[in-house]
Write a protein that holds these residues in place. Structure first.
Motif, PDB file in Angstrom:
ATOM      1  N   GLU A   1      34.776  33.507  42.326  1.00 23.37           N
ATOM      2  CA  GLU A   1      36.233  33.128  42.516  1.00 23.37           C
ATOM      3  C   GLU A   1      37.160  33.590  41.673  1.00 23.37           C
ATOM      4  O   GLU A   1      38.444  33.926  41.765  1.00 23.37           O
ATOM      5  CB  GLU A   1      36.495  31.500  42.722  1.00 23.37           C
ATOM      6  N   TRP A   2      36.844  33.525  40.273  1.00 20.26           N
ATOM      7  CA  TRP A   2      37.844  34.006  39.398  1.00 20.26           C
ATOM      8  C   TRP A   2      38.027  35.371  39.409  1.00 20.26           C
ATOM      9  O   TRP A   2      39.135  36.242  39.226  1.00 20.26           O
ATOM     10  CB  TRP A   2      37.336  33.587  37.943  1.00 20.26           C
ATOM     11  N   VAL A   3      36.986  36.325  39.713  1.00 19.64           N
ATOM     12  CA  VAL A   3      37.111  37.734  39.796  1.00 19.64           C
ATOM     13  C   VAL A   3      38.135  37.918  41.087  1.00 19.64           C
ATOM     14  O   VAL A   3      38.918  38.847  40.937  1.00 19.64           O
ATOM     15  CB  VAL A   3      35.872  38.395  40.183  1.00 19.64           C
ATOM     16  N   GLU A   4      37.890  37.265  42.037  1.00 21.89           N
ATOM     17  CA  GLU A   4      38.805  37.557  43.302  1.00 21.89           C
ATOM     18  C   GLU A   4      40.532  37.119  42.751  1.00 21.89           C
ATOM     19  O   GLU A   4      41.204  37.890  42.991  1.00 21.89           O
ATOM     20  CB  GLU A   4      38.347  36.580  44.364  1.00 21.89           C
ATOM     21  N   ILE A   5      40.492  36.019  42.172  1.00 24.63           N
ATOM     22  CA  ILE A   5      41.814  35.648  41.804  1.00 24.63           C
ATOM     23  C   ILE A   5      42.497  36.640  40.506  1.00 24.63           C
ATOM     24  O   ILE A   5      43.637  37.173  40.821  1.00 24.63           O
ATOM     25  CB  ILE A   5      41.680  34.266  41.133  1.00 24.63           C
ATOM     26  N   LEU A   6      41.798  37.368  39.717  1.00 32.88           N
ATOM     27  CA  LEU A   6      42.290  38.045  38.859  1.00 32.88           C
ATOM     28  C   LEU A   6      42.171  39.719  39.509  1.00 32.88           C
ATOM     29  O   LEU A   6      43.389  40.147  39.213  1.00 32.88           O
ATOM     30  CB  LEU A   6      41.074  38.255  37.576  1.00 32.88           C
ATOM     31  N   SER A   7      41.660  39.868  40.523  1.00 29.91           N
ATOM     32  CA  SER A   7      41.960  41.073  41.339  1.00 29.91           C
ATOM     33  C   SER A   7      43.153  41.144  41.846  1.00 29.91           C
ATOM     34  O   SER A   7      43.820  42.116  41.895  1.00 29.91           O
ATOM     35  CB  SER A   7      40.531  41.466  42.204  1.00 29.91           C
ATOM     36  N   GLN A   8      43.251  40.008  43.004  1.00 29.61           N
ATOM     37  CA  GLN A   8      44.480  39.660  43.447  1.00 29.61           C
ATOM     38  C   GLN A   8      45.655  39.829  42.640  1.00 29.61           C
ATOM     39  O   GLN A   8      46.877  40.237  43.034  1.00 29.61           O
ATOM     40  CB  GLN A   8      44.483  38.517  44.318  1.00 29.61           C
ATOM     41  N   TYR A   9      45.768  39.289  41.276  1.00 27.72           N
ATOM     42  CA  TYR A   9      46.596  39.353  40.437  1.00 27.72           C
ATOM     43  C   TYR A   9      46.920  40.756  39.932  1.00 27.72           C
ATOM     44  O   TYR A   9      47.720  40.818  39.054  1.00 27.72           O
ATOM     45  CB  TYR A   9      46.351  38.160  39.204  1.00 27.72           C
ATOM     46  N   GLN A  10      46.054  41.643  40.038  1.00 23.91           N
ATOM     47  CA  GLN A  10      45.971  42.792  39.293  1.00 23.91           C
ATOM     48  C   GLN A  10      45.915  42.811  37.888  1.00 23.91           C
ATOM     49  O   GLN A  10      46.609  43.623  37.164  1.00 23.91           O
ATOM     50  CB  GLN A  10      47.306  43.888  40.064  1.00 23.91           C
ATOM     51  N   ALA A  11      44.962  42.035  37.407  1.00 27.65           N
ATOM     52  CA  ALA A  11      44.739  41.894  36.010  1.00 27.65           C
ATOM     53  C   ALA A  11      44.455  43.036  35.331  1.00 27.65           C
ATOM     54  O   ALA A  11      44.910  43.390  34.079  1.00 27.65           O
ATOM     55  CB  ALA A  11      43.521  40.682  35.789  1.00 27.65           C
ATOM     56  N   HIS A  12      44.014  44.219  36.031  1.00 28.74           N
ATOM     57  CA  HIS A  12      43.453  45.331  35.061  1.00 28.74           C
ATOM     58  C   HIS A  12      44.794  46.165  34.731  1.00 28.74           C
ATOM     59  O   HIS A  12      44.829  47.144  34.029  1.00 28.74           O
ATOM     60  CB  HIS A  12      42.723  46.359  36.144  1.00 28.74           C
ATOM     61  N   ASN A  13      45.846  45.917  35.426  1.00 31.46           N
ATOM     62  CA  ASN A  13      47.444  46.504  35.169  1.00 31.46           C
ATOM     63  C   ASN A  13      47.911  45.775  34.334  1.00 31.46           C
ATOM     64  O   ASN A  13      49.235  46.045  34.042  1.00 31.46           O
ATOM     65  CB  ASN A  13      48.012  46.782  36.613  1.00 31.46           C
ATOM     66  N   LYS A  14      47.603  44.768  33.709  1.00 28.88           N
ATOM     67  CA  LYS A  14      48.411  43.662  32.727  1.00 28.88           C
ATOM     68  C   LYS A  14      47.602  43.697  31.217  1.00 28.88           C
ATOM     69  O   LYS A  14      46.574  43.905  31.359  1.00 28.88           O
ATOM     70  CB  LYS A  14      48.634  42.418  33.570  1.00 28.88           C
ATOM     71  N   LYS A  15      48.485  43.360  30.407  1.00 25.09           N
ATOM     72  CA  LYS A  15      48.088  42.984  29.057  1.00 25.09           C
ATOM     73  C   LYS A  15      47.315  41.876  29.111  1.00 25.09           C
ATOM     74  O   LYS A  15      47.402  40.910  29.983  1.00 25.09           O
ATOM     75  CB  LYS A  15      49.327  42.856  28.271  1.00 25.09           C
ATOM     76  N   SER A  16      46.262  41.700  28.346  1.00 29.38           N
ATOM     77  CA  SER A  16      45.154  40.626  28.303  1.00 29.38           C
ATOM     78  C   SER A  16      45.987  39.171  28.178  1.00 29.38           C
ATOM     79  O   SER A  16      45.654  38.261  28.509  1.00 29.38           O
ATOM     80  CB  SER A  16      44.118  40.773  27.491  1.00 29.38           C
ATOM     81  N   ASN A  17      46.911  39.226  27.089  1.00 28.14           N
ATOM     82  CA  ASN A  17      47.635  37.893  26.860  1.00 28.14           C
ATOM     83  C   ASN A  17      48.386  37.552  28.116  1.00 28.14           C
ATOM     84  O   ASN A  17      48.576  36.349  28.060  1.00 28.14           O
ATOM     85  CB  ASN A  17      48.717  38.283  25.742  1.00 28.14           C
ATOM     86  N   GLU A  18      49.097  38.475  28.766  1.00 25.04           N
ATOM     87  CA  GLU A  18      49.665  38.056  30.218  1.00 25.04           C
ATOM     88  C   GLU A  18      48.709  37.423  31.024  1.00 25.04           C
ATOM     89  O   GLU A  18      49.120  36.351  31.769  1.00 25.04           O
ATOM     90  CB  GLU A  18      50.299  39.299  30.490  1.00 25.04           C
ATOM     91  N   VAL A  19      47.622  37.893  31.286  1.00 19.36           N
ATOM     92  CA  VAL A  19      46.382  37.467  32.276  1.00 19.36           C
ATOM     93  C   VAL A  19      46.077  35.935  31.723  1.00 19.36           C
ATOM     94  O   VAL A  19      46.142  35.068  32.416  1.00 19.36           O
ATOM     95  CB  VAL A  19      45.263  38.226  32.368  1.00 19.36           C
ATOM     96  N   VAL A  20      46.073  35.696  30.257  1.00 18.36           N
ATOM     97  CA  VAL A  20      45.379  34.584  29.748  1.00 18.36           C
ATOM     98  C   VAL A  20      46.653  33.316  30.176  1.00 18.36           C
ATOM     99  O   VAL A  20      46.167  32.395  30.556  1.00 18.36           O
ATOM    100  CB  VAL A  20      45.082  34.651  28.190  1.00 18.36           C
ATOM    101  N   ALA A  21      47.772  33.961  29.739  1.00 22.07           N
ATOM    102  CA  ALA A  21      48.845  32.889  29.963  1.00 22.07           C
ATOM    103  C   ALA A  21      49.051  32.668  31.570  1.00 22.07           C
ATOM    104  O   ALA A  21      49.371  31.492  32.031  1.00 22.07           O
ATOM    105  CB  ALA A  21      50.200  33.629  29.543  1.00 22.07           C
ATOM    106  N   TYR A  22      48.644  33.468  32.596  1.00 26.03           N
ATOM    107  CA  TYR A  22      48.542  33.429  33.808  1.00 26.03           C
ATOM    108  C   TYR A  22      47.589  32.401  34.157  1.00 26.03           C
ATOM    109  O   TYR A  22      47.868  31.273  35.079  1.00 26.03           O
ATOM    110  CB  TYR A  22      48.441  34.732  34.744  1.00 26.03           C
ATOM    111  N   LEU A  23      46.406  32.388  33.898  1.00 28.13           N
ATOM    112  CA  LEU A  23      45.250  31.392  34.006  1.00 28.13           C
ATOM    113  C   LEU A  23      45.876  30.089  33.678  1.00 28.13           C
ATOM    114  O   LEU A  23      45.406  29.116  33.964  1.00 28.13           O
ATOM    115  CB  LEU A  23      44.032  32.064  33.613  1.00 28.13           C
ATOM    116  N   GLN A  24      46.309  30.063  32.203  1.00 33.41           N
ATOM    117  CA  GLN A  24      46.751  28.864  31.844  1.00 33.41           C
ATOM    118  C   GLN A  24      47.867  28.344  32.706  1.00 33.41           C
ATOM    119  O   GLN A  24      47.964  26.788  32.936  1.00 33.41           O
ATOM    120  CB  GLN A  24      47.044  28.922  30.341  1.00 33.41           C
ATOM    121  N   SER A  25      48.881  28.780  33.064  1.00 35.56           N
ATOM    122  CA  SER A  25      49.959  28.293  33.937  1.00 35.56           C
ATOM    123  C   SER A  25      49.760  28.054  34.977  1.00 35.56           C
ATOM    124  O   SER A  25      50.115  26.742  35.522  1.00 35.56           O
ATOM    125  CB  SER A  25      51.240  29.083  33.487  1.00 35.56           C
ATOM    126  N   GLU A  26      48.970  28.918  35.649  1.00 34.38           N
ATOM    127  CA  GLU A  26      48.996  28.750  36.984  1.00 34.38           C
ATOM    128  C   GLU A  26      47.644  27.799  37.867  1.00 34.38           C
ATOM    129  O   GLU A  26      47.886  27.281  38.917  1.00 34.38           O
ATOM    130  CB  GLU A  26      48.953  30.033  37.882  1.00 34.38           C
TER     131      GLU A  26
END
Length: 66
Positions: A23-48
């Motif tokens: 489920e997390w892989v799907e969420i991160l794929s939809q968020y296009q995490a590969h195209n973002k900085k890791s700190n941005e992805v971490v903040a996204y998971l924490q806030s959303e």
């Protein structure tokens, strides 16, 4: 960084986040995490999704290392 940091079991992830690794892989794929900085992805998971920081970092690292 040691692989043990992000090499966690599905059971651990579900217990700490309420979702499976898949489920997390799907969420991160939809968020296009590969195209973002890791700190941005971490903040996204924490806030959303209210994922604790340690687990947000673990999921992000796991996803980006795959």
């Amino acid at each position: 960084m040691k692989k043990e940091y992000w090499d966690v079991s599905n059971e651990q992830v579900v217990a700490k986040t309420g979702k499976t690794i898949e489920e997390w892989v799907e969420i991160l794929s939809q968020y296009q995490a590969h195209n973002k900085k890791s700190n941005e992805v971490v903040a996204y998971l924490q806030s959303e999704f209210e994922v604790p920081r340690y687990w947000a970092r673990t999921l992000t690292t796991r996803y980006l290392k795959q």
